[in-house]
Each structure stands twice: as structure tokens, then as C-alpha cells.
Design an enzyme around this catalytic site. Structure first.
Site, PDB file in Angstrom:
ATOM      1  N   THR A  87       0.857  -1.398  -0.032  1.00  0.00           N
ATOM      2  CA  THR A  87      -0.021   0.120   0.137  1.00  0.00           C
ATOM      3  C   THR A  87       0.904   1.240  -0.028  1.00  0.00           C
ATOM      4  OG1 THR A  87      -2.035  -1.227   1.234  1.00  0.00           O
ATOM      5  CG2 THR A  87      -1.866   1.323   1.170  1.00  0.00           C
ATOM      6  N   LYS A 162      -7.796   1.438  -2.878  1.00  0.00           N
ATOM      7  CA  LYS A 162      -7.536   1.162  -1.248  1.00  0.00           C
ATOM      8  C   LYS A 162      -7.513   2.322  -0.515  1.00  0.00           C
ATOM      9  CE  LYS A 162      -5.488  -1.313   2.189  1.00  0.00           C
ATOM     10  NZ  LYS A 162      -4.440  -1.802   2.294  1.00  0.00           N
ATOM     11  N   LYS A 237      -1.055   5.512   8.633  1.00  0.00           N
ATOM     12  CA  LYS A 237      -0.180   5.574   7.068  1.00  0.00           C
ATOM     13  C   LYS A 237      -1.039   5.680   5.996  1.00  0.00           C
ATOM     14  CE  LYS A 237       1.981   2.314   4.014  1.00  0.00           C
ATOM     15  NZ  LYS A 237       2.309   0.890   3.712  1.00  0.00           N
TER      16      LYS A 237
END
Length: 290
Positions: A87, A162, A237
Site C-alpha cells: 500500500t 485502497k 499511514k
């Protein structure tokens, strides 16, 4: 297939093991000296990538992805696929895809949802960006490592899906925790709160499937002292990635921005680091209006 796997951490190791268990020839590399069942260790990322049909990467951030890509792309054979399951920021995903395609390779950005449990069980969901040909080459591996793979569009689309999903998740978890803390102060029983909201318009995944209140709803990290299923620092994050993308795209995301600020405070100034992201509930329990 002959597969190179770069990044054998908590997620990468079980993913690589599942590929090996399915009969693929997997050569792996990680900076840490880890051993993975069925996976041959390489001395470098380039060695793991050499001669591979597919190279899979699972790395911490975009900067490391760019550095690893710069090492493995020259070692790969034309027609092979570089499949990044990290990611990372959309810009890094697109830059790496462009470099791979310029070298005659196929490229897929395919971040995952499902956590460590999903990686071990082979039940991950992959959100993929790249060409149809690249996705088709990677799809048999997605079918081994996961239960679902969605081709979201061109390079970067997997990362976009995502971070948009996880921005919703972060915002929704905060709202769910706030509501439970308010219900407590109003004298409303938590089970009654769950019974109403879980079947009403406040229904959400964070309420119904991952309830942050211990002893309410299905088993969740709240029932295990908030030991991480998905750590608060990982949510931070992802929220930072969402706001970086929002800045690049000139998108107004005030709730995402506020969620990022709250998780930053929770992780960096309070006791949230190492806790599940649903541990926002005990945080709000302790706080008053001011």
C-alpha cells in the site's frame, strides 16, 4: 510459474508460502533473515527477480518500492510481470508501472485488504490497477493468495481504491467510537445501542463486523484488549496516503483530513501505537467535551 517475492514480512511471508504450497517455484528476498516454508532464499532482490515469470513485492512505502523496482526491473525478462501488493502513494505506483512498461514488462499495482489473517488463510481481496494483459497474468496468483481480485482500472487505480476505502474505514471507526462514548454518557446500554444501530441507518462495517465495544457484536480486537487486527499506525499511514492523494488531485476531504489528525494524535502523542485502530473507543471514553 517461477515467482520472485520481495518483502517477506508479516503479510509477504504467508502470501509467498501459499504460492509455494500451490506448486509454484518461489524465490524470496527480505532484508531480515527470515525463512518461509517452501520458499528459496535469494541473496538480493535482483537475484530473486532474475528469470521469474512474475515478481511480487510487499513493501512498507513508496520510497522503498521505487528503490526495489530500480533494482529488479533491469534483472527481469521482457514479458514478465511486476506485481506490487504494497500500500503506497498513487504517484509511486504510477511511476514504477511506467518504468516497468518502458522495460517491456507488465505491471500491476494490487494492494490488499484482509490483514495478516487473510494473508495466512489465502482470503485476501486484491484491488488491481494496470492493463488487462497484466491483470490476466497476475490473476492466477491472486486466486491462490486471495478470495477476490477486482481490476479497478489503469496503473494506480488499485492504490486509489485502497486509500479511498480506508479513508472511509478510518472516518467510520471514529464516528462509531464517538457514538459509543456518547451513548455511555447518556446512560444507554452498549448492547442496546448495538441492537438498534446494527439494524438501522447507522449500520456500518465498523459497527456490525468489527465493533469497537468489548463483548458486543462478533468477536473483534476489542475482545482481546485491542491487540491489533489492523494497527492504529497502519490506519494513520493509509489516512496520510489519502490526504497526499487528495492534495495531488485537488480534492476536498475534510473528514479524511480530520481523521488523519485524530489518528496522528492517538498514535504519536497518546498511547495508540501498537493498539488496534478500534482502540479509539477507550480514548473517547476518557475524554470530555473540552
Amino acid at each position: 510459474m517461477k515467482i520472485g517475492f520481495i518483502g517477506l514480512g508479516n503479510m509477504g511471508a504467508p502470501m509467498a508460502a501459499n504460492l509455494a504450497k500451490a506448486g509454484h517455484e518461489v524465490t524470496g528476498f527480505d532484508m531480515a533473515p527470515v525463512e518461509v516454508a517452501g520458499v528459496t532464499r535469494a541473496a538480493s532482490a535482483a537475484e530473486a527477480a532474475r528469470g521469474a515469470d512474475v515478481v511480487v513485492t510487499m513493501l512498507p512505502n513508496g520510497q522503498i518500492l521505487r528503490a526495489v523496482a530500480a533494482e529488479v526491473i533491469p534483472a527481469m525478462t521482457a514479458g514478465a510481470a511486476l506485481v506490487d501488493c504494497s500500500t503506497v502513494d498513487v504517484d509511486s505506483a504510477r511511476a514504477v508501472a511506467a518504468d516497468a512498461e518502458a522495460a517491456g514488462l507488465l505491471a500491476v499495482d494490487a494492494p490488499v485488504s484482509g490483514g495478516i489473517g487473510g494473508a495466512a488463510a489465502g482470503t485476501l481481496t486484491f484491488m488491481a490497477g494496470g492493463s488487462e494483459a497484466a491483470f490476466d497474468k497476475a490473476k492466477p496468483l491472486f486466486d491462490i493468495m486471495g478470495q477476490k481480485a477486482v481490476h479497478c482500472g489503469d496503473a494506480g487505480a488499485g492504490q486509489a481504491a485502497k486509500i479511498c476505502n480506508n479513508m472511509i474505514l478510518g472516518v467510520t471507526m471514529i464516528a462509531t467510537c464517538e457514538a459509543f462514548a456518547l451513548a455511555d454518557k447518556l446512560g444507554l446500554d452498549r448492547q442496546k445501542m448495538f441492537d438498534v444501530v446494527s439494524t438501522s441507518s447507522g449500520y456500518s462495517w465498523t459497527m456490525n463486523a468489527y465493533c469497537p465495544a468489548p463483548g458486543v457484536g462478533p468477536q473483534s480486537p476489542a475482545d482481546n484488549d485491542y491487540k491489533p487486527g489492523f494497527a492504529a499506525e497502519l490506519m494513520l499511514k493509509d489516512l496520510r496516503l489519502s490526504q497526499q492523494a487528495a492534495g495531488s488531485a485537488d480534492a476536498d476531504t475534510p473528514m479524511g483530513q480530520l481523521a488523519e489528525a485524530l489518528y496522528a494524535r492517538f498514535v504519536e502523542e497518546e498511547d495508540g501505537k501498537g493498539m488496534d485502530f478500534s482502540a479509539m473507543l477507550p480514548r473517547f471514553e476518557k475524554r470530555g467535551r473540552g
